[in-house]
Write a protein that holds these residues in place. Structure first.
Motif, short mmCIF file in Angstrom:
data_model
loop_
_atom_site.label_atom_id
_atom_site.label_comp_id
_atom_site.label_asym_id
_atom_site.label_seq_id
_atom_site.Cartn_x
_atom_site.Cartn_y
_atom_site.Cartn_z
N ASN A 216 0.86 -1.18 0.00
CA ASN A 216 0.00 0.00 0.00
C ASN A 216 0.89 1.23 0.00
O ASN A 216 1.89 1.28 0.72
CB ASN A 216 -0.85 -0.05 1.28
CG ASN A 216 -1.79 1.12 1.43
OD1 ASN A 216 -1.39 2.28 1.34
ND2 ASN A 216 -3.05 0.82 1.64
N ARG A 217 0.55 2.21 -0.83
CA ARG A 217 1.37 3.43 -0.87
C ARG A 217 0.54 4.70 -0.68
O ARG A 217 0.86 5.74 -1.25
CB ARG A 217 2.17 3.47 -2.18
CG ARG A 217 3.41 2.61 -2.11
CD ARG A 217 3.99 2.21 -3.44
NE ARG A 217 4.27 3.26 -4.37
CZ ARG A 217 4.40 3.08 -5.69
NH1 ARG A 217 4.29 1.88 -6.21
NH2 ARG A 217 4.65 4.08 -6.48
N SER A 218 -0.50 4.59 0.15
CA SER A 218 -1.35 5.78 0.30
C SER A 218 -0.62 6.90 1.04
O SER A 218 -0.95 8.07 0.88
CB SER A 218 -2.66 5.42 1.00
OG SER A 218 -2.40 4.76 2.21
N ALA B 142 11.99 -4.78 -16.67
CA ALA B 142 12.72 -3.50 -16.76
C ALA B 142 11.80 -2.34 -16.37
O ALA B 142 11.60 -1.39 -17.12
CB ALA B 142 13.26 -3.32 -18.17
N HIS B 143 11.24 -2.43 -15.17
CA HIS B 143 10.32 -1.40 -14.67
C HIS B 143 11.06 -0.38 -13.82
O HIS B 143 10.75 0.81 -13.82
CB HIS B 143 9.22 -2.08 -13.84
CG HIS B 143 8.05 -1.21 -13.50
ND1 HIS B 143 7.16 -1.54 -12.51
CD2 HIS B 143 7.61 -0.05 -14.01
CE1 HIS B 143 6.23 -0.61 -12.43
NE2 HIS B 143 6.48 0.32 -13.33
N ALA B 144 12.04 -0.87 -13.05
CA ALA B 144 12.85 0.01 -12.19
C ALA B 144 14.15 -0.72 -11.92
O ALA B 144 14.24 -1.94 -12.13
CB ALA B 144 12.12 0.29 -10.88
N ASP C 23 3.42 4.12 -24.54
CA ASP C 23 2.43 4.46 -23.51
C ASP C 23 2.90 5.67 -22.69
O ASP C 23 4.09 5.82 -22.43
CB ASP C 23 2.23 3.25 -22.59
CG ASP C 23 1.76 2.00 -23.35
OD1 ASP C 23 2.25 1.77 -24.46
OD2 ASP C 23 0.92 1.27 -22.81
N HIS C 24 1.94 6.48 -22.26
CA HIS C 24 2.14 7.78 -21.59
C HIS C 24 2.37 8.87 -22.64
O HIS C 24 1.50 9.67 -22.88
CB HIS C 24 3.34 7.79 -20.61
CG HIS C 24 3.10 7.01 -19.36
ND1 HIS C 24 2.21 7.39 -18.39
CD2 HIS C 24 3.67 5.88 -18.91
CE1 HIS C 24 2.23 6.52 -17.39
NE2 HIS C 24 3.11 5.58 -17.69
N ILE C 25 3.57 8.97 -23.19
CA ILE C 25 4.00 9.85 -24.30
C ILE C 25 3.65 11.33 -24.15
O ILE C 25 3.56 12.04 -25.16
CB ILE C 25 3.52 9.33 -25.68
CG1 ILE C 25 1.98 9.17 -25.74
CG2 ILE C 25 4.19 7.99 -26.01
CD1 ILE C 25 1.49 8.88 -27.19
N THR D 258 -6.17 2.41 -17.91
CA THR D 258 -6.16 2.91 -16.52
C THR D 258 -4.75 3.07 -15.97
O THR D 258 -4.52 3.88 -15.09
CB THR D 258 -6.90 1.96 -15.56
OG1 THR D 258 -6.26 0.68 -15.59
CG2 THR D 258 -8.37 1.84 -15.92
N ASP D 259 -3.79 2.22 -16.42
CA ASP D 259 -2.45 2.20 -15.80
C ASP D 259 -2.57 1.85 -14.31
O ASP D 259 -1.74 2.26 -13.51
CB ASP D 259 -1.74 3.54 -15.98
CG ASP D 259 -0.25 3.50 -15.68
OD1 ASP D 259 0.31 2.38 -15.61
OD2 ASP D 259 0.35 4.57 -15.51
N ALA D 260 -3.62 1.14 -13.94
CA ALA D 260 -3.88 0.87 -12.52
C ALA D 260 -2.63 0.41 -11.79
O ALA D 260 -2.03 -0.60 -12.15
CB ALA D 260 -4.96 -0.20 -12.40
N ASN D 261 -2.21 1.16 -10.80
CA ASN D 261 -1.05 0.78 -9.97
C ASN D 261 -1.12 1.54 -8.65
O ASN D 261 -1.83 2.55 -8.56
CB ASN D 261 0.26 1.04 -10.73
CG ASN D 261 0.62 2.51 -10.81
OD1 ASN D 261 0.97 3.14 -9.82
ND2 ASN D 261 0.55 3.09 -12.01
N PRO D 262 -0.40 1.07 -7.63
CA PRO D 262 -0.57 1.68 -6.30
C PRO D 262 0.15 3.01 -6.13
O PRO D 262 0.03 3.63 -5.07
CB PRO D 262 0.05 0.63 -5.37
CG PRO D 262 1.06 -0.06 -6.22
CD PRO D 262 0.49 -0.09 -7.61
N GLY D 263 0.86 3.47 -7.16
CA GLY D 263 1.60 4.72 -7.02
C GLY D 263 1.07 5.82 -7.90
O GLY D 263 0.30 6.67 -7.47
N SER D 264 1.45 5.76 -9.18
CA SER D 264 1.18 6.90 -10.06
C SER D 264 -0.24 6.93 -10.62
O SER D 264 -0.66 7.96 -11.14
CB SER D 264 2.17 6.90 -11.22
OG SER D 264 1.95 5.76 -12.03
O1 NIG Z 1 2.97 3.33 -15.54
N1 NIG Z 1 5.71 4.59 -15.04
C1 NIG Z 1 6.06 3.52 -14.51
N2 NIG Z 1 5.22 2.65 -14.00
C2 NIG Z 1 3.97 2.95 -13.48
C3 NIG Z 1 4.08 3.43 -12.10
C4 NIG Z 1 4.19 2.31 -11.17
C5 NIG Z 1 4.27 2.69 -9.72
O2 NIG Z 1 4.41 3.85 -9.33
O3 NIG Z 1 4.19 1.72 -8.94
C6 NIG Z 1 3.25 3.84 -14.45
O4 NIG Z 1 2.90 4.98 -14.21
#
Ligand code: NIG
Ligand code: FE
Length: 402
Positions: free
Chosen positions: A77-79, A173-175, A261-263, A313-319
């Motif tokens: 969780n990253r709230s 290769a995400h981080a 994606d994003h761009i 959606t890019d559903a993820n717990p951070g961004s």
């Molecule tokens: O698509 N940009 C990199 N990856 C995700 C963020 C993932 C995260 O913050 O956990 C994204 O925005």
């Protein structure tokens, strides 16, 4: 030979390209045979009877919706990071101070695949309630061989249990994992490339993705990974030009990539390269919104140059803490100026293209899977105008109500 099922009295938004907006067909009959769309046309021309007939009372049918970019498998969780951002820290600052993706990695590594899968199935409930039929899910919170394989195992478990189609994307290769700090090139060579080869050989993933950004991997590192992925037979896609223009969209286009994606910061040259290669531009308004980005993606250039746009959606717990594809479509219209038809194409036809599945799903056309969403609406714009509105009457997957 009778059809297996016939849906009558419906209005169709086939989402095909052509003269009629939305590919609209009124007072239509849609016939299903062996899980696929077998016939579409007016009731009085139906060529054979049906074993089962469902009258839809003027409801609308669209292709079941498709989310082509999610990070739905994760632990923790990253709230608190949300609260930190509200106080002024940026997403990048938080990532650089031990939060961000690597924080989720720590939590995800601890959890068995079945636990991750169970959490993911719960998250998917909001998708199915909104008429979604296909969801892409990325790895990328494992960042070592076994943990990435564990995520792929979780995705497979979800594939078997959920009543949605799942596309698995390897995003090792995400981080840069903490064990490889300062040695990102070694991480690509020692972990990401061997994993891509294994995933291809064992059929564990449908595509390879990477995060090309100053806080992640350079264009050169991304290129090395892409060469290996393509050689292994996997298509590529890329988190590109989200916070800065590193030429990522152009790079993925060079590899005939499925999507960039994003761009937000992609240059005109990159969009031209995407047009030439048929690479889809996936816009992610949830991440734009939640990170308080101010630079919108280059919608006008994509329109002008004929780049297909998808919305996810890019559903993820951070961004991008967002589990609603219809909300993403709404935001794409309000924040970026997409038309409703562009937004709906972005979560159907073009999302299928971004997954390389456009021969199977994404439009209502004879021969495609009968993955359908049936709606209590007066017109397609009703799906996108509201936030938190779920006018779904029901869903069919491969021709069966679910
Ligand atoms: O698509 N940009 C990199 N990856 C995700 C963020 C993932 C995260 O913050 O956990 C994204 O925005
Ligand atoms: Fe993402």
């Amino acid at each position: 030979m009778p059809f297996d099922r016939v849906l009558t009295g419906a209005r169709l938004a086939c989402m095909t390209t052509g003269a009629a907006p939305y590919g609209q067909v009124d007072d239509a009959v849609l016939a299903i045979e062996a899980g696929r769309i077998a016939w579409i046309g007016p009731a009085d021309a139906l060529p054979s009877p049906a074993l089962q007939t469902d009258h839809l009372d003027g409801r609308w049918i669209t292709p079941a919706l498709i989310d082509c970019h999610t990070h739905l498998v994760f632990g923790g969780n990253r709230s608190d990071e949300f609260e930190r951002r509200l106080k002024g820290e940026t997403y990048t600052q938080i990532a650089q101070s031990g939060g961000g993706i690597n924080r989720t990695v720590k939590e995800t590594r601890r959890l068995p695949a079945l636990h991750l899968a169970a959490d993911t199935l719960r998250r998917l409930e909001t998708y199915t309630a909104e008429g979604v039929g296909t969801v892409e899910i990325k790895t990328g919170y494992g960042l070592d061989r076994d943990s990435e394989l564990n995520m792929l195992k979780a995705i497979r478990a979800v594939t078997h249990s959920a009543d949605v189609r799942i596309c698995a994307t390897l995003l090792a290769a995400h981080a840069i994992p903490v064990e490889y700090e300062g040695r990102s090139a070694d991480y690509i060579d020692e972990v990401c490339i061997p994993l891509a080869r294994q995933a291809a050989q064992e059929g564990l993933a449908d595509a390879v993705d990477a995060y090309c950004e100053r806080i992640a991997f350079s264009p050169e590192e991304t290129r090395r990974l892409f060469i290996a992925a393509k050689a292994a037979g996997l298509p590529v896609k890329l988190h590109a030009d989200q916070f800065s223009d590193l030429g990522g969209a152009r790079l993925v286009a060079e590899f005939g990539g499925l999507s960039a994606d994003h761009i937000e910061y992609a240059s005109r040259e990159s969009i031209e390269a995407m047009a030439a290669s048929g690479t889809v531009g996936v816009i992610l308004p949830g991440a734009f919104y939640a990170t308080r980005e101010t630079q919108a993606p280059p919608i006008e250039w994509m329109r002008e140059l004929g780049v297909d746009m998808a919305v996810a959606t890019d559903a993820n717990p951070g961004s991008s803490p967002m589990l609603s594809l219809l909300t993403a479509a709404n935001m794409a219209c309000v924040l970026f100026g997409l038309t409703v038809e562009e937004a709906l194409a972005g979560i159907t036809r073009n999302a299928a293209r971004a997954l390389g599945r456009h021969d199977e799903i994404g439009t209502l056309e004879v021969g495609k899977q009968a993955d359908l969403a049936v709606w209590d609406i007066e017109g397609p714009a009703d799906l996108v105008q509201w936030i938190g509105h779920r006018p779904l009457h029901g869903r069919l997957m491969a021709g069966e109500w679910v």
